[in-house]
Design a protein around this motif. Structure first.
Motif, short mmCIF file in Angstrom:
data_model
loop_
_atom_site.label_atom_id
_atom_site.label_comp_id
_atom_site.label_asym_id
_atom_site.label_seq_id
_atom_site.Cartn_x
_atom_site.Cartn_y
_atom_site.Cartn_z
N ALA A 51 -2.91 -16.78 33.66
CA ALA A 51 -4.36 -16.53 33.70
C ALA A 51 -5.13 -17.82 33.44
N LEU A 52 -4.70 -18.58 32.45
CA LEU A 52 -5.39 -19.84 32.16
C LEU A 52 -5.30 -20.79 33.35
N ASP A 53 -4.15 -20.84 34.01
CA ASP A 53 -4.01 -21.68 35.20
C ASP A 53 -4.96 -21.24 36.30
N ALA A 54 -5.08 -19.93 36.48
CA ALA A 54 -5.93 -19.40 37.54
C ALA A 54 -7.41 -19.70 37.29
N TRP A 55 -7.81 -19.74 36.04
CA TRP A 55 -9.22 -19.94 35.69
C TRP A 55 -9.60 -21.40 35.48
N ARG A 56 -8.61 -22.26 35.35
CA ARG A 56 -8.90 -23.66 35.01
C ARG A 56 -9.89 -24.30 35.98
N ASP A 57 -9.69 -24.13 37.26
CA ASP A 57 -10.54 -24.76 38.27
C ASP A 57 -11.48 -23.78 38.95
N ASP A 58 -11.65 -22.62 38.35
CA ASP A 58 -12.56 -21.60 38.88
C ASP A 58 -13.91 -21.77 38.20
N ASP A 59 -14.88 -22.28 38.93
CA ASP A 59 -16.19 -22.58 38.35
C ASP A 59 -16.94 -21.34 37.88
N SER A 60 -16.53 -20.18 38.37
CA SER A 60 -17.21 -18.95 37.94
C SER A 60 -16.76 -18.51 36.55
N VAL A 61 -15.69 -19.11 36.03
CA VAL A 61 -15.24 -18.83 34.67
C VAL A 61 -15.65 -20.00 33.78
N GLN A 62 -16.55 -19.74 32.85
CA GLN A 62 -17.07 -20.78 31.97
C GLN A 62 -16.51 -20.70 30.56
N VAL A 63 -15.97 -19.56 30.20
CA VAL A 63 -15.44 -19.36 28.85
C VAL A 63 -14.31 -18.34 28.92
N VAL A 64 -13.34 -18.47 28.02
CA VAL A 64 -12.23 -17.53 27.95
C VAL A 64 -12.23 -16.90 26.56
N LEU A 65 -12.06 -15.59 26.54
CA LEU A 65 -11.93 -14.85 25.28
C LEU A 65 -10.54 -14.26 25.18
N ILE A 66 -9.88 -14.47 24.05
CA ILE A 66 -8.59 -13.84 23.79
C ILE A 66 -8.73 -12.97 22.56
N GLU A 67 -8.31 -11.71 22.69
CA GLU A 67 -8.47 -10.73 21.61
C GLU A 67 -7.40 -9.66 21.73
N SER A 68 -7.50 -8.65 20.87
CA SER A 68 -6.52 -7.57 20.84
C SER A 68 -7.17 -6.24 21.22
N SER A 69 -6.36 -5.34 21.73
CA SER A 69 -6.84 -3.99 22.03
C SER A 69 -6.89 -3.13 20.77
N SER A 70 -6.31 -3.63 19.68
CA SER A 70 -6.21 -2.86 18.44
C SER A 70 -6.84 -3.61 17.28
N ALA A 71 -7.54 -2.87 16.42
CA ALA A 71 -8.14 -3.48 15.24
C ALA A 71 -7.10 -3.79 14.17
N ARG A 72 -5.91 -3.27 14.33
CA ARG A 72 -4.89 -3.48 13.29
C ARG A 72 -4.35 -4.91 13.31
N ALA A 73 -4.20 -5.48 14.49
CA ALA A 73 -3.62 -6.82 14.58
C ALA A 73 -4.13 -7.56 15.79
N PHE A 74 -4.45 -8.84 15.61
CA PHE A 74 -4.63 -9.74 16.75
C PHE A 74 -3.24 -10.04 17.31
N CYS A 75 -2.39 -10.60 16.47
CA CYS A 75 -0.99 -10.84 16.84
C CYS A 75 -0.23 -11.14 15.56
N ALA A 76 0.76 -10.30 15.27
CA ALA A 76 1.49 -10.44 14.00
C ALA A 76 2.58 -11.50 14.05
N GLY A 77 2.74 -12.15 15.21
CA GLY A 77 3.73 -13.22 15.32
C GLY A 77 4.58 -13.09 16.55
N GLY A 78 5.64 -13.88 16.61
CA GLY A 78 6.56 -13.82 17.73
C GLY A 78 7.37 -12.53 17.70
#
Length: 343
Positions: free
Chosen positions: A45-72
């Motif tokens: 996704a980051l590669d696809a948006w890198r040179d796409d001028d219509s994407v000015q900002v990227v947001l990364i988040e979780s679908s759950s309030a319990r955890a963003f990411c608990a690790g590997g």
């Protein structure tokens, strides 16, 4: 490459809203454990948006309030380690490290909502980006010594940049930070109420982050307000891990007793590796340089039995009774210590 195609990656939802590209981690039952496939999907996704001028900002988040990411995905790492050996396990972990470094160096602003549990690999995903938002539900930590690993994912870099020796303490004990502490330690920038995340997300769809966050004051300043009590700080000025432990035993503070309990649960070899990793990161000038030291330390610990045993005890059997090899700092063979210190 369309967002629909990108969203075919299991555990990742990719979408667009206005000028914002949105990455939603969606493995709630696994607390968004990061595996190689999920890391690859984020990179695509980051590669696809890198040179796409219509994407000015990227947001990364979780679908759950319990955890963003608990690790590997440590279960997957353990399975690969036992079935195919250390090199295969490292290859899986290294794929995730590549994505973390890609996020850190991304030419467009990246915002992370670190709502809920954010540990280990979650720190690597969310704490090296341009704007990092924590809430009252956020819990951040680098708890690797307790599973026979070593602070990785760029965690040693962040811990080494904190005021005084507070970061070294967390590297060894795996201690947790709340939102205020995460900002003060340099793991986050903005402390916002969780009920404001929807409004922030909507604003980011049409406004750049520096404008969205301009009126928001972070609680504390990175690197300030986290000084240890002088007696505790003195314990961590010791020249070795063993000496730190001896000083903690002589310290009357309740924090010292807690630190001793936390380190008693950790792998002795991991304590030595974490100690070295923190001090080496303190000497580094860049995040990439710290990552390289971490990678070599991870390769070392993967060659040892503690990591498979730690994951078994903490996550598989959950008996919380790992049998470390060796069980004591003083029994670590000199060549093993020399291998760590040579990195």
């Amino acid at each position: 490459m369309t967002e629909a195609v990108l969203s075919e990656v299991e555990g990742l939802t990719v979408s667009r809203a206005g000028h914002m590209g949105r990455l939603v981690l969606d493995r709630p039952r696994k607390l968004n454990a990061l595996d190689a496939g999920l890391a690859q999907g984020i990179s695509q996704a980051l590669d696809a948006w890198r040179d796409d001028d219509s994407v000015q900002v990227v947001l990364i988040e979780s679908s759950s309030a319990r955890a963003f990411c608990a690790g590997g995905d440590l279960r997957a790492i353990r399975e690969a380690l036992l079935a195919e050996g250390p090199q295969r396990a490292f290859t899986l972990m290294d794929r995730a490290y590549d994505t973390m470094r890609q996020l850190a160096a991304y030419p467009k602003p990246v915002v992370s909502f670190l709502d809920g549990i954010t540990m280990g690999g979650g720190v690597g995903l969310g704490c090296h980006v341009s704007w990092r938002v924590v809430t009252e539900r956020s819990v951040l930590a680098m708890p690797e010594t307790g599973i026979g690993l070593v602070p990785d994912a760029g965690g040693s870099w962040l811990l080494s940049r904190a005021q005084g020796l507070a970061g070294l303490r967390l590297a060894l004990t795996g201690g947790r930070m709340d939102a205020r502490q995460a900002v003060a330690m340099g793991f986050a920038d903005i402390h916002a109420p969780s009920e404001e995340l929807d409004n922030l997300r909507a604003a980011l769809a049409h406004t750049l982050p520096e404008q969205v966050f301009a009126s928001m004051q972070a609680e504390g300043t990175a690197g300030a307000g986290v000084a240890l009590p002088p007696e505790l700080e003195q314990c961590y000025t010791a020249a070795t891990v063993a000496e730190v432990i001896e000083r903690l035993k002589a310290c009357d503070l309740p924090e010292a007793r807690q630190d001793l309990e936390d380190m008693a649960r950790a792998s002795p070899f991991s304590l030595e590796a974490a100690w070295h990793g923190w001090h080496r990161a303190r000497e580094m000038d860049t995040l990439d340089a710290a990552f390289e030291v971490e990678r070599r330390l991870v390769q070392l610990v993967l060659e040892r039995p503690d990591i498979a045993e730690g994951i078994r005890a903490r996550l598989v059997d959950r008996d919380n009774a790992p049998v470390w090899q060796p069980a004591r700092l003083e029994d670590i063979p000199a060549p093993a210590l020399q291998g760590v210190r040579a990195l």
